[in-house]
Design a protein around this motif. Structure first.
Motif, PDB file in Angstrom:
ATOM      1  N   ASP A  90       0.842  -1.192   0.000  1.00  0.00           N
ATOM      2  CA  ASP A  90       0.000   0.000   0.000  1.00  0.00           C
ATOM      3  C   ASP A  90       0.880   1.245   0.000  1.00  0.00           C
ATOM      4  O   ASP A  90       2.098   1.183   0.161  1.00  0.00           O
ATOM      5  N   ILE A  91       0.248   2.387  -0.229  1.00  0.00           N
ATOM      6  CA  ILE A  91       0.961   3.653  -0.375  1.00  0.00           C
ATOM      7  C   ILE A  91       1.270   4.204   1.007  1.00  0.00           C
ATOM      8  O   ILE A  91       0.376   4.312   1.861  1.00  0.00           O
ATOM      9  N   ASP A  92       2.526   4.556   1.227  1.00  0.00           N
ATOM     10  CA  ASP A  92       2.928   5.098   2.516  1.00  0.00           C
ATOM     11  C   ASP A  92       2.327   6.485   2.721  1.00  0.00           C
ATOM     12  O   ASP A  92       2.343   7.323   1.813  1.00  0.00           O
ATOM     13  N   HIS A  93       1.803   6.715   3.923  1.00  0.00           N
ATOM     14  CA  HIS A  93       1.289   8.039   4.330  1.00  0.00           C
ATOM     15  C   HIS A  93       0.223   8.546   3.363  1.00  0.00           C
ATOM     16  O   HIS A  93       0.122   9.746   3.099  1.00  0.00           O
ATOM     17  N   PHE A  94      -0.607   7.652   2.823  1.00  0.00           N
ATOM     18  CA  PHE A  94      -1.604   8.090   1.838  1.00  0.00           C
ATOM     19  C   PHE A  94      -2.651   8.985   2.479  1.00  0.00           C
ATOM     20  O   PHE A  94      -3.111   9.946   1.870  1.00  0.00           O
ATOM     21  N   LYS A  95      -3.057   8.705   3.717  1.00  0.00           N
ATOM     22  CA  LYS A  95      -4.051   9.557   4.384  1.00  0.00           C
ATOM     23  C   LYS A  95      -3.505  10.967   4.565  1.00  0.00           C
ATOM     24  O   LYS A  95      -4.208  11.959   4.335  1.00  0.00           O
ATOM     25  N   GLN A  96      -2.241  11.063   4.975  1.00  0.00           N
ATOM     26  CA  GLN A  96      -1.635  12.383   5.133  1.00  0.00           C
ATOM     27  C   GLN A  96      -1.567  13.091   3.778  1.00  0.00           C
ATOM     28  O   GLN A  96      -1.823  14.300   3.678  1.00  0.00           O
ATOM     29  N   PHE A  97      -1.248  12.339   2.722  1.00  0.00           N
ATOM     30  CA  PHE A  97      -1.211  12.912   1.370  1.00  0.00           C
ATOM     31  C   PHE A  97      -2.587  13.448   0.990  1.00  0.00           C
ATOM     32  O   PHE A  97      -2.717  14.561   0.469  1.00  0.00           O
ATOM     33  N   ASN A  98      -3.643  12.679   1.293  1.00  0.00           N
ATOM     34  CA  ASN A  98      -5.005  13.117   0.989  1.00  0.00           C
ATOM     35  C   ASN A  98      -5.362  14.382   1.757  1.00  0.00           C
ATOM     36  O   ASN A  98      -5.990  15.294   1.232  1.00  0.00           O
ATOM     37  N   ASP A  99      -4.981  14.404   3.057  1.00  0.00           N
ATOM     38  CA  ASP A  99      -5.309  15.563   3.879  1.00  0.00           C
ATOM     39  C   ASP A  99      -4.621  16.824   3.375  1.00  0.00           C
ATOM     40  O   ASP A  99      -5.185  17.926   3.433  1.00  0.00           O
ATOM     41  N   LEU A 100      -3.391  16.681   2.878  1.00  0.00           N
ATOM     42  CA  LEU A 100      -2.625  17.846   2.434  1.00  0.00           C
ATOM     43  C   LEU A 100      -2.985  18.260   1.008  1.00  0.00           C
ATOM     44  O   LEU A 100      -3.166  19.450   0.718  1.00  0.00           O
ATOM     45  N   ALA A 101      -3.083  17.298   0.109  1.00  0.00           N
ATOM     46  CA  ALA A 101      -3.276  17.624  -1.305  1.00  0.00           C
ATOM     47  C   ALA A 101      -4.729  17.536  -1.743  1.00  0.00           C
ATOM     48  O   ALA A 101      -5.073  18.033  -2.805  1.00  0.00           O
ATOM     49  N   GLY A 102      -5.587  16.916  -0.949  1.00  0.00           N
ATOM     50  CA  GLY A 102      -6.982  16.788  -1.332  1.00  0.00           C
ATOM     51  C   GLY A 102      -7.279  15.433  -1.947  1.00  0.00           C
ATOM     52  O   GLY A 102      -6.397  14.758  -2.477  1.00  0.00           O
ATOM     53  N   HIS A 103      -8.558  15.041  -1.882  1.00  0.00           N
ATOM     54  CA  HIS A 103      -8.953  13.728  -2.394  1.00  0.00           C
ATOM     55  C   HIS A 103      -8.820  13.647  -3.910  1.00  0.00           C
ATOM     56  O   HIS A 103      -8.565  12.575  -4.453  1.00  0.00           O
ATOM     57  N   ASP A 104      -9.004  14.783  -4.623  1.00  0.00           N
ATOM     58  CA  ASP A 104      -8.838  14.734  -6.081  1.00  0.00           C
ATOM     59  C   ASP A 104      -7.398  14.390  -6.446  1.00  0.00           C
ATOM     60  O   ASP A 104      -7.136  13.629  -7.387  1.00  0.00           O
ATOM     61  N   ALA A 105      -6.468  14.961  -5.703  1.00  0.00           N
ATOM     62  CA  ALA A 105      -5.062  14.635  -5.950  1.00  0.00           C
ATOM     63  C   ALA A 105      -4.781  13.175  -5.598  1.00  0.00           C
ATOM     64  O   ALA A 105      -4.025  12.484  -6.283  1.00  0.00           O
ATOM     65  N   GLY A 106      -5.431  12.693  -4.496  1.00  0.00           N
ATOM     66  CA  GLY A 106      -5.263  11.284  -4.138  1.00  0.00           C
ATOM     67  C   GLY A 106      -5.785  10.368  -5.225  1.00  0.00           C
ATOM     68  O   GLY A 106      -5.176   9.353  -5.554  1.00  0.00           O
ATOM     69  N   ASP A 107      -6.936  10.736  -5.818  1.00  0.00           N
ATOM     70  CA  ASP A 107      -7.476   9.932  -6.924  1.00  0.00           C
ATOM     71  C   ASP A 107      -6.540   9.946  -8.118  1.00  0.00           C
ATOM     72  O   ASP A 107      -6.365   8.940  -8.817  1.00  0.00           O
ATOM     73  N   ALA A 108      -5.936  11.132  -8.390  1.00  0.00           N
ATOM     74  CA  ALA A 108      -4.992  11.222  -9.512  1.00  0.00           C
ATOM     75  C   ALA A 108      -3.798  10.303  -9.288  1.00  0.00           C
ATOM     76  O   ALA A 108      -3.319   9.631 -10.212  1.00  0.00           O
ATOM     77  N   LEU A 109      -3.328  10.256  -8.040  1.00  0.00           N
ATOM     78  CA  LEU A 109      -2.198   9.377  -7.719  1.00  0.00           C
ATOM     79  C   LEU A 109      -2.588   7.914  -7.919  1.00  0.00           C
ATOM     80  O   LEU A 109      -1.830   7.126  -8.489  1.00  0.00           O
ATOM     81  N   LEU A 110      -3.801   7.528  -7.448  1.00  0.00           N
ATOM     82  CA  LEU A 110      -4.239   6.143  -7.601  1.00  0.00           C
ATOM     83  C   LEU A 110      -4.395   5.767  -9.074  1.00  0.00           C
ATOM     84  O   LEU A 110      -4.039   4.666  -9.496  1.00  0.00           O
ATOM     85  N   ARG A 111      -4.935   6.704  -9.904  1.00  0.00           N
ATOM     86  CA  ARG A 111      -5.078   6.414 -11.327  1.00  0.00           C
ATOM     87  C   ARG A 111      -3.721   6.207 -11.991  1.00  0.00           C
ATOM     88  O   ARG A 111      -3.528   5.286 -12.793  1.00  0.00           O
ATOM     89  N   GLU A 112      -2.756   7.083 -11.660  1.00  0.00           N
ATOM     90  CA  GLU A 112      -1.436   6.968 -12.270  1.00  0.00           C
ATOM     91  C   GLU A 112      -0.733   5.689 -11.820  1.00  0.00           C
ATOM     92  O   GLU A 112      -0.040   5.030 -12.605  1.00  0.00           O
ATOM     93  N   LEU A 113      -0.947   5.330 -10.534  1.00  0.00           N
ATOM     94  CA  LEU A 113      -0.341   4.093 -10.030  1.00  0.00           C
ATOM     95  C   LEU A 113      -0.940   2.879 -10.735  1.00  0.00           C
ATOM     96  O   LEU A 113      -0.233   1.931 -11.082  1.00  0.00           O
ATOM     97  N   GLY A 114      -2.273   2.914 -10.974  1.00  0.00           N
ATOM     98  CA  GLY A 114      -2.908   1.823 -11.705  1.00  0.00           C
ATOM     99  C   GLY A 114      -2.341   1.682 -13.103  1.00  0.00           C
ATOM    100  O   GLY A 114      -2.074   0.570 -13.582  1.00  0.00           O
ATOM    101  N   ALA A 115      -2.153   2.827 -13.790  1.00  0.00           N
ATOM    102  CA  ALA A 115      -1.585   2.783 -15.137  1.00  0.00           C
ATOM    103  C   ALA A 115      -0.158   2.242 -15.108  1.00  0.00           C
ATOM    104  O   ALA A 115       0.254   1.452 -15.971  1.00  0.00           O
ATOM    105  N   PHE A 116       0.613   2.657 -14.103  1.00  0.00           N
ATOM    106  CA  PHE A 116       1.996   2.174 -13.976  1.00  0.00           C
ATOM    107  C   PHE A 116       2.028   0.663 -13.773  1.00  0.00           C
ATOM    108  O   PHE A 116       2.847  -0.042 -14.382  1.00  0.00           O
ATOM    109  N   LEU A 117       1.136   0.146 -12.899  1.00  0.00           N
ATOM    110  CA  LEU A 117       1.124  -1.289 -12.634  1.00  0.00           C
ATOM    111  C   LEU A 117       0.732  -2.078 -13.888  1.00  0.00           C
ATOM    112  O   LEU A 117       1.292  -3.140 -14.166  1.00  0.00           O
ATOM    113  N   ASN A 118      -0.220  -1.558 -14.655  1.00  0.00           N
ATOM    114  CA  ASN A 118      -0.614  -2.239 -15.893  1.00  0.00           C
ATOM    115  C   ASN A 118       0.530  -2.265 -16.908  1.00  0.00           C
ATOM    116  O   ASN A 118       0.685  -3.223 -17.667  1.00  0.00           O
ATOM    117  N   ARG A 119       1.325  -1.191 -16.911  1.00  0.00           N
ATOM    118  CA  ARG A 119       2.460  -1.146 -17.840  1.00  0.00           C
ATOM    119  C   ARG A 119       3.590  -2.056 -17.398  1.00  0.00           C
ATOM    120  O   ARG A 119       4.310  -2.618 -18.221  1.00  0.00           O
TER     121      ARG A 119
END
Length: 751
Positions: free
Chosen positions: A627-656
């Motif tokens: 799992d992503i380290d400090h993801f809750k803190q990342f969400n609190d600081l950058a916002g849930h939209d940024a957290g979703d962007a990170l999850l989408r990019e991570l999904g694309a990276f894993l598929n590649r």
């Protein structure tokens, strides 16, 4: 501090044996749901942990349970005495009535000396206490028995009771109000670590970690004469704090009045268990609230006792608004779930699943599929109903669209059945298209029937790619075909016009760019349209041979033939649309919408299949959980939209990054899991390390700005090293992930 009012739950914890207390058993909510069952289990576990016998009866005296101390004391078993009246245990049955008379006067009995019968006929002398407790909303009696037979048998009664005083497991002191210690028993020495000689020079004031508690206890004792269950902290000789529960009484001792008799019970284990259970409860509530699934818990009365955050978000109601509300009084189900339906659920005749419409506070309607599970009490009656719901609104809309498309296709087939014999071929084609499972099958079937309907024609069936940049021939028939295999969609006039395009002697026009035949031929292009958009082209052509007179053939594409070809194209378009809808539904059922990765259910099914294959072929299977380290803190600081962007990019990276045969899924929240067929522990670890390094280099942009880099912690397990089942492998990987977190994150740990 104030006197502690022991609740039912605290009482259950208090009688739990030390082994259970120290292990931090994760069952606070289960204890609430099945108090009697848990109490029976705890009484059974008090075998060696307590010398106090405990008997639980109903108010009429019927035995519900007793612990192992009673069993050993009297050489009896609960199976023989359950539902027997407790009076059967007393040497004189009248003693039980005398105790109940005392209980009726003061609502409790303390240190009542009585004889009870051993199985072999001998008598045991005990000190009995009776307390009224509440379990499962009903009052029951708890009788505690302390065996004093050995003391009664001694020659000197004073010595017997002095020994009893010294060895009773509860600390006892007699002091004056200044705190001078007059007398104390051995339990005080064991409790605080002082020797008898140390206590000679100490005041009880030295015991209190919080001095004001001592004064508060004295004030209460002076005002009401006695204090019960006063909680405070004592100071151990080693400097540590000891949680204790104190009872006080004013007595006359050695001719001195207003002396303070104090009993002190060590509740340190109880407090540790309470703290552990509080943390466990908070953890469980957090899991409950972050779950994407709707979760509602009803008690046996039908009132709402749990309503997680997913329910709040979709319904618009907060938990505080619905807490304690009867389900049939709520307004967010359509139709309303009646009290009769709920009574049917609680009677045990409940369905495993239930679909209903949820109407939000703001009028939005959602189709929810509920699954029910029942928690039963010891009598087999339902105590709680746990309902988990999934929003299937989009899936149902897709199914309705598919149903509408199928109905439309069936309607057209019915119309074609009323036409000429030529349309019979079209009917057969329509039926076969409905049975197709893939696009390639549908294209192959279509080509076969087109060649039978228009046997003199050559042609091709094209599909436009998702990019809309080019159309590719899925089927080509006739020699020569006079068509390009690949072309730009706009080079076809049928695509430009959005309707059929016929070029022959009677229909002048420009030839499409994908046609390579002579201008003297006959050319028909029909777009495959779905909801106004083109998904492909059906092309037919008829070119006379050089030595063949044109008048011999005449027009190949009459109005009727053109109409049939157009209908064929519509059938093909609908069939392909249905297949795409089916594929969309399949992808929705196995993929996570945010990351594009497989979902947990698909992973579990695939893992079971891979393990069976690995067992047959004697091959390993690797598991990577991270799992992503400090993801809750990342969400609190950058916002849930940024957290979703990170999850989408991570999904694309894993598929590649992962191999074609690997299964990558979003396991939950920011947690992911990779199944590596054929990978042993070392290979899996290497893949995990590769993923860890790759994620560190991942650069994610949100709103045009780069987000901070993230790290992941990974746990690795492998079949068969860590077990033969999916459950064993997942637990092993989870434990390894937990160690990776504890060891500092951003690392790979193998099980």
């Amino acid at each position: 501090m104030k006197p502690l009012d022991l609740t039912k739950e605290q009482l259950l914890k208090y009688i739990m044996p030390p082994s259970k207390q120290e292990s931090g058993t994760k069952a606070p909510e289960k204890a609430e749901a099945a108090d009697v069952t848990l109490l029976y289990e705890n009484l059974g576990l008090l075998s060696g942990a307590s010398s106090i016998g405990l008997i639980i009866t109903d108010t009429d005296g019927t035995i519900l349970s007793f612990n192992k101390t009673v069993q050993d004391m009297l050489d009896i078993h609960i199976e023989e005495y359950r539902n027997t009246n407790v009076s059967a245990l007393y040497a004189d049955s009248k003693d039980r009535q005398r105790m109940l008379n005392l209980f009726a006067e003061s609502n409790r009995v303390r240190d009542f000396e009585v004889c009870i019968k051993h199985k072999n006929g001998t008598l045991r002398t005990v000190l009995a206490n009776i307390d009224n407790i509440e379990l499962n909303h009903e009052h029951v009696l708890m009788t505690s028995l302390y065996d004093i037979t050995q003391y009664k048998q001694r020659k000197k009664p004073d010595t017997s009771y002095r020994t009893l005083f010294s060895n009773v497991p509860v600390g006892i002191t007699v002091t004056d109000f200044q705190g001078d210690l007059i007398v104390s028993n051995n339990a005080i020495e064991e409790l605080l670590g002082y020797s008898a000689n140390d206590l000679k020079y100490m005041s009880v004031r030295d015991f209190y970690l919080i001095p004001s508690d001592r004064q508060q206890l004295l004030d209460l004792t002076k005002r009401i004469g006695s204090v019960r269950d006063f909680e405070t902290l004592f100071r151990h000789k080693n400097g540590g704090a000891v949680s204790v529960l104190i009872n006080t009484d004013l007595i006359e001792f050695n001719g001195q009045k207003n002396m303070l008799l104090t009993s002190i019970r060590d509740i340190s284990n109880l407090k540790r268990v309470e703290d552990a259970l509080t943390k466990e409860r908070d953890f469980s509530n957090t899991i409950l609230n972050i779950a994407a699934t709707l979760i509602v818990v009803l008690d046996f009365k039908g009132t709402i006792t749990r309503f997680n955050r997913a329910c709040e978000q979709i319904s618009g109601y907060s938990f505080d608004e619905v807490k304690g509300t009867y389900l049939w009084d709520t307004t967010f189900f359509d139709p309303v779930i009646s009290r009769e339906e709920l009574d049917r659920l609680f009677s045990g005749n409940y369905a495993g699943s239930y679909d209903t419409v949820l109407v939000s506070k703001y009028g939005n309607r959602y189709q929810i599929s509920w699954t029910f599970a029942a928690m039963l009490n010891a009598e087999g009656h339902v105590d709680y109903i746990i309902a988990t719901g999934i929003d299937i609104t989009k899936r149902q809309e897709a199914e309705e669209q598919l149903q509408i498309a199928n109905e439309k296709l069936a309607s057209w087939v019915k119309e074609l059945q009323e036409r000429t014999e030529a349309l019979d071929q079209l009917n057969e084609m329509g039926e076969q298209l409905q049975s197709c499972q893939t696009v390639n099958e549908a294209c192959a079937i279509s080509a076969q029937y087109i060649k039978r309907i228009c046997p003199a024609s050559h042609g091709a069936l094209y599909l436009i790619k998702e990019s809309r940049n080019y159309a590719e021939a899925m089927e080509i028939w006739g020699e020569p075909a006079y068509v390009e295999k690949v072309f730009e969609p706009l080079s076809c006039w049928a695509i430009r016009r959005g309707r059929q395009h016929l070029v022959d002697a009677d229909h002048p026009g420009l030839l499409c760019g994908h046609i390579t035949g002579p201008e003297s031929g006959q050319y028909l292009c029909v777009p495959l349209l779905v909801n106004g958009g083109a998904i492909g082209i059906l092309h037919l052509n008829h070119v006379d041979a050089p030595d063949q007179e044109a008048q011999e053939t005449g027009r190949s594409y009459t109005e009727h033939t053109t109409q049939i070809v157009t209908t064929v194209a519509e059938h093909i378009a609908l069939a392909l649309s249905n297949l795409k809808l089916k594929e969309t539904l399949r992808q929705q059922s196995i993929r996570d919408a945010l990351t594009g990765l497989f979902n947990r259910r698909y992973m579990e099914e695939t893992l079971e299949r891979e393990l069976k294959r690995a067992e047959r072929e004697d091959k390993p299977v690797g598991i990577i959980m991270f799992d992503i380290d400090h993801f809750k803190q990342f969400n609190d600081l950058a916002g849930h939209d940024a957290g979703d962007a990170l999850l989408r990019e991570l999904g694309a990276f894993l598929n590649r990054t992962t191999r074609g045969g690997d299964v990558v899924c979003r396991y939950g929240g920011e947690e992911f899991l990779v199944v590596l067929p054929g990978a042993d522990m070392e290979n899996s670890r290497q893949w995990a390390e590769k993923l860890r390094l790759g994620v560190k280099e991942l650069l994610v942009y949100h709103l045009g700005k780069p987000l901070g880099k993230c790290t992941i912690s990974l746990g690795v397990s492998s079949y068969p090293e860590n077990g033969p089942t999916a459950e064993a492998l997942l637990k092993a990987a989870d434990r390894a992930l937990y160690r990776a977190k504890n060891d500092g994150r951003d690392r790979v740990v193998t099980a």
